[in-house]
Design a protein around this motif. Structure first.
Motif, PDB file in Angstrom:
ATOM      1  N   THR A 121       0.854  -1.182   0.000  1.00  0.00           N
ATOM      2  CA  THR A 121       0.000   0.000   0.000  1.00  0.00           C
ATOM      3  C   THR A 121       0.888   1.228   0.000  1.00  0.00           C
ATOM      4  O   THR A 121       1.801   1.338   0.816  1.00  0.00           O
ATOM      5  CB  THR A 121      -0.913   0.024   1.243  1.00  0.00           C
ATOM      6  OG1 THR A 121      -1.790  -1.107   1.210  1.00  0.00           O
ATOM      7  CG2 THR A 121      -1.740   1.303   1.279  1.00  0.00           C
ATOM      8  N   VAL A 122       0.618   2.159  -0.915  1.00  0.00           N
ATOM      9  CA  VAL A 122       1.400   3.392  -0.986  1.00  0.00           C
ATOM     10  C   VAL A 122       0.510   4.579  -0.642  1.00  0.00           C
ATOM     11  O   VAL A 122      -0.635   4.673  -1.091  1.00  0.00           O
ATOM     12  CB  VAL A 122       2.054   3.586  -2.368  1.00  0.00           C
ATOM     13  CG1 VAL A 122       1.022   3.699  -3.496  1.00  0.00           C
ATOM     14  CG2 VAL A 122       2.986   4.800  -2.360  1.00  0.00           C
ATOM     15  N   ILE A 123       1.040   5.466   0.171  1.00  0.00           N
ATOM     16  CA  ILE A 123       0.385   6.736   0.506  1.00  0.00           C
ATOM     17  C   ILE A 123       0.974   7.790  -0.425  1.00  0.00           C
ATOM     18  O   ILE A 123       2.194   7.995  -0.447  1.00  0.00           O
ATOM     19  CB  ILE A 123       0.625   7.111   1.972  1.00  0.00           C
ATOM     20  CG1 ILE A 123       0.091   6.011   2.901  1.00  0.00           C
ATOM     21  CG2 ILE A 123      -0.014   8.459   2.302  1.00  0.00           C
ATOM     22  CD1 ILE A 123       0.573   6.128   4.341  1.00  0.00           C
ATOM     23  N   ALA A 124       0.126   8.473  -1.199  1.00  0.00           N
ATOM     24  CA  ALA A 124       0.582   9.434  -2.207  1.00  0.00           C
ATOM     25  C   ALA A 124       0.277  10.852  -1.739  1.00  0.00           C
ATOM     26  O   ALA A 124      -0.895  11.242  -1.624  1.00  0.00           O
ATOM     27  CB  ALA A 124      -0.101   9.153  -3.553  1.00  0.00           C
ATOM     28  N   LEU A 125       1.332  11.628  -1.471  1.00  0.00           N
ATOM     29  CA  LEU A 125       1.169  13.004  -1.022  1.00  0.00           C
ATOM     30  C   LEU A 125       1.133  13.958  -2.207  1.00  0.00           C
ATOM     31  O   LEU A 125       1.763  13.728  -3.237  1.00  0.00           O
ATOM     32  CB  LEU A 125       2.312  13.393  -0.079  1.00  0.00           C
ATOM     33  CG  LEU A 125       2.457  12.543   1.192  1.00  0.00           C
ATOM     34  CD1 LEU A 125       3.568  13.102   2.076  1.00  0.00           C
ATOM     35  CD2 LEU A 125       1.143  12.451   1.958  1.00  0.00           C
ATOM     36  N   ASP A 126       0.425  15.057  -2.016  1.00  0.00           N
ATOM     37  CA  ASP A 126       0.144  16.032  -3.067  1.00  0.00           C
ATOM     38  C   ASP A 126       1.234  17.107  -3.116  1.00  0.00           C
ATOM     39  O   ASP A 126       2.204  17.071  -2.351  1.00  0.00           O
ATOM     40  CB  ASP A 126      -1.219  16.668  -2.780  1.00  0.00           C
ATOM     41  CG  ASP A 126      -1.980  17.068  -4.031  1.00  0.00           C
ATOM     42  OD1 ASP A 126      -1.347  17.316  -5.072  1.00  0.00           O
ATOM     43  OD2 ASP A 126      -3.221  17.155  -3.953  1.00  0.00           O
ATOM     44  N   GLY A 127       1.046  18.072  -4.005  1.00  0.00           N
ATOM     45  CA  GLY A 127       1.961  19.190  -4.137  1.00  0.00           C
ATOM     46  C   GLY A 127       1.500  20.404  -3.362  1.00  0.00           C
ATOM     47  O   GLY A 127       0.510  20.375  -2.624  1.00  0.00           O
ATOM     48  N   LEU A 128       2.201  21.509  -3.550  1.00  0.00           N
ATOM     49  CA  LEU A 128       1.986  22.727  -2.770  1.00  0.00           C
ATOM     50  C   LEU A 128       0.556  23.239  -2.878  1.00  0.00           C
ATOM     51  O   LEU A 128       0.001  23.751  -1.902  1.00  0.00           O
ATOM     52  CB  LEU A 128       2.970  23.807  -3.259  1.00  0.00           C
ATOM     53  CG  LEU A 128       3.075  25.083  -2.444  1.00  0.00           C
ATOM     54  CD1 LEU A 128       3.826  24.839  -1.146  1.00  0.00           C
ATOM     55  CD2 LEU A 128       3.767  26.189  -3.247  1.00  0.00           C
ATOM     56  N   GLY A 164      -6.212  17.404   0.747  1.00  0.00           N
ATOM     57  CA  GLY A 164      -5.923  18.614   1.508  1.00  0.00           C
ATOM     58  C   GLY A 164      -4.427  18.774   1.746  1.00  0.00           C
ATOM     59  O   GLY A 164      -3.607  18.044   1.200  1.00  0.00           O
ATOM     60  N   GLY A 165      -4.096  19.762   2.569  1.00  0.00           N
ATOM     61  CA  GLY A 165      -2.695  20.009   2.887  1.00  0.00           C
ATOM     62  C   GLY A 165      -2.086  21.159   2.121  1.00  0.00           C
ATOM     63  O   GLY A 165      -0.864  21.247   1.989  1.00  0.00           O
ATOM     64  N   LEU A 166      -2.918  22.062   1.601  1.00  0.00           N
ATOM     65  CA  LEU A 166      -2.434  23.220   0.868  1.00  0.00           C
ATOM     66  C   LEU A 166      -1.254  23.878   1.597  1.00  0.00           C
ATOM     67  O   LEU A 166      -1.375  24.278   2.757  1.00  0.00           O
ATOM     68  CB  LEU A 166      -3.570  24.242   0.715  1.00  0.00           C
ATOM     69  CG  LEU A 166      -3.197  25.637   0.211  1.00  0.00           C
ATOM     70  CD1 LEU A 166      -2.808  25.596  -1.259  1.00  0.00           C
ATOM     71  CD2 LEU A 166      -4.365  26.609   0.428  1.00  0.00           C
ATOM     72  N   ALA A 167      -0.110  23.956   0.920  1.00  0.00           N
ATOM     73  CA  ALA A 167       1.068  24.683   1.425  1.00  0.00           C
ATOM     74  C   ALA A 167       1.512  24.234   2.817  1.00  0.00           C
ATOM     75  O   ALA A 167       2.142  24.998   3.540  1.00  0.00           O
ATOM     76  CB  ALA A 167       0.789  26.189   1.424  1.00  0.00           C
ATOM     77  N   SER A 168       1.219  22.993   3.175  1.00  0.00           N
ATOM     78  CA  SER A 168       1.455  22.531   4.551  1.00  0.00           C
ATOM     79  C   SER A 168       2.810  21.873   4.762  1.00  0.00           C
ATOM     80  O   SER A 168       3.280  21.755   5.894  1.00  0.00           O
ATOM     81  CB  SER A 168       0.372  21.522   4.948  1.00  0.00           C
ATOM     82  OG  SER A 168       0.537  20.315   4.206  1.00  0.00           O
TER      83      SER A 168
END
Length: 293
Positions: free
Chosen positions: A39-46, A76-80
């Protein structure tokens, strides 16, 4: 782009909500299939949005789940920078303190509860693009009990490099203004530039913590190719890719000097664009990188 087309058993989609950490609950999209090996967790961009991950907006990596790899996309996670901030940004419409390391911990616990820590090691892979690239590595470095694989694509993996802290300060301001919530303040994230938290969140500095993990870095050449169909975004993305390429190469050299095995993917074309990142994921999959040793 590549895709797992024609697989016998299709995967299933679920959206869950994960709360806590003093932040509003946020969605997590899960594409999974019984019998998958990782299982891979894929994080987003800025510029992550609150409706769905950029991975779901822009790619079809969810098809990995049809051929061995479950895909988890936090929303979510805008600019975080997916980190626990020192405080909320003053003058910003996001009134709460970002606590994204805590939120990722809660997400991992939710995945554990759903039996998604599959494979011989019963741990997760985590990967990300741009902002999420270095963030994936840092989360993995400090959470080895639950993370076995870390993968940065076009990431900023050496925040101590000259001008990087100033560049991040400007990027946080720009991302918040563009999203309509007002500027984010870099000092509210890890404190002023001399605060030790900046070094603690620098993937190259924390490379020794990753020894023994499966580590992969990728970045494009900043040369335009088949996915550069939007001239304006391509012009904006070219210098970003030049920076991430330089830092990814520096990371490669540091790993070699320290005797830490990693794999790399530096294609001849590619800028800061989703099509190239999706191809990087499929190349990693086809190379067997997501498998436990």
């Amino acid at each position: 782009m590549a895709g797992g087309v024609g697989d016998a058993e299709a995967s299933t989609f679920n959206r869950i909500s994960v709360g806590g950490c003093g932040m509003p609950a946020s969605p997590v999209d899960i594409r999974s299939r019984a019998g998958n090996y990782k299982t891979v967790i894929a994080l987003d961009g800025l510029r992550a949005t609150s409706d769905m991950s950029g991975w779901r907006h822009e790619t079809r990596i969810q098809r990995l789940a049809n051929s061995g790899v479950n895909v988890v996309e936090p929303v979510g996670g805008l600019a975080s920078f997916y980190t626990n901030w020192e405080k909320a940004s003053p003058g910003n419409k996001v009134r709460y303190r970002y606590m994204w390391t805590c939120r990722l911990d809660r997400i991992v616990a939710a995945l554990d509860a759903r039996g998604l820590a599959v494979g011989p090691w019963h741990k997760y892979a985590i990967m990300g693009i741009s902002m999420g690239g270095g963030s994936a590595m840092i989360y993995g470095a400090y959470h080895r009990a639950r993370i076995s694989h870390v993968f940065s694509m076009s990431g900023y993996v050496n925040l101590s490099a000259p001008t990087m802290r100033e560049a991040i300060r400007l990027a946080l301001i720009d991302a918040g203004v563009e999203a309509g919530v007002g500027p984010f303040d870099a000092d509210s994230m890890w404190g002023p530039p001399w605060n030790e938290r900046w070094g603690k969140n620098d993937a190259l500095v924390q490379l020794p913590r990753m020894r023994g993990m499966k580590i992969r870095v990728a970045a494009g050449s900043a040369t335009w190719g088949p996915y550069n169909t939007d001239a304006v975004n391509s012009v904006k993305g070219t210098p970003l890719e030049m920076v991430s390429l330089a830092q990814s190469r520096a990371f490669e050299v540091a790993a070699s000097l320290q005797g830490i095995p990693i794999t790399t993917d530096f294609p001849n074309v590619g800028t800061h664009t989703w099509g190239y990142w999706e191809d990087m994921v499929w190349r990693a999959k086809n190379a067997g990188w997501f498998r436990d040793r």
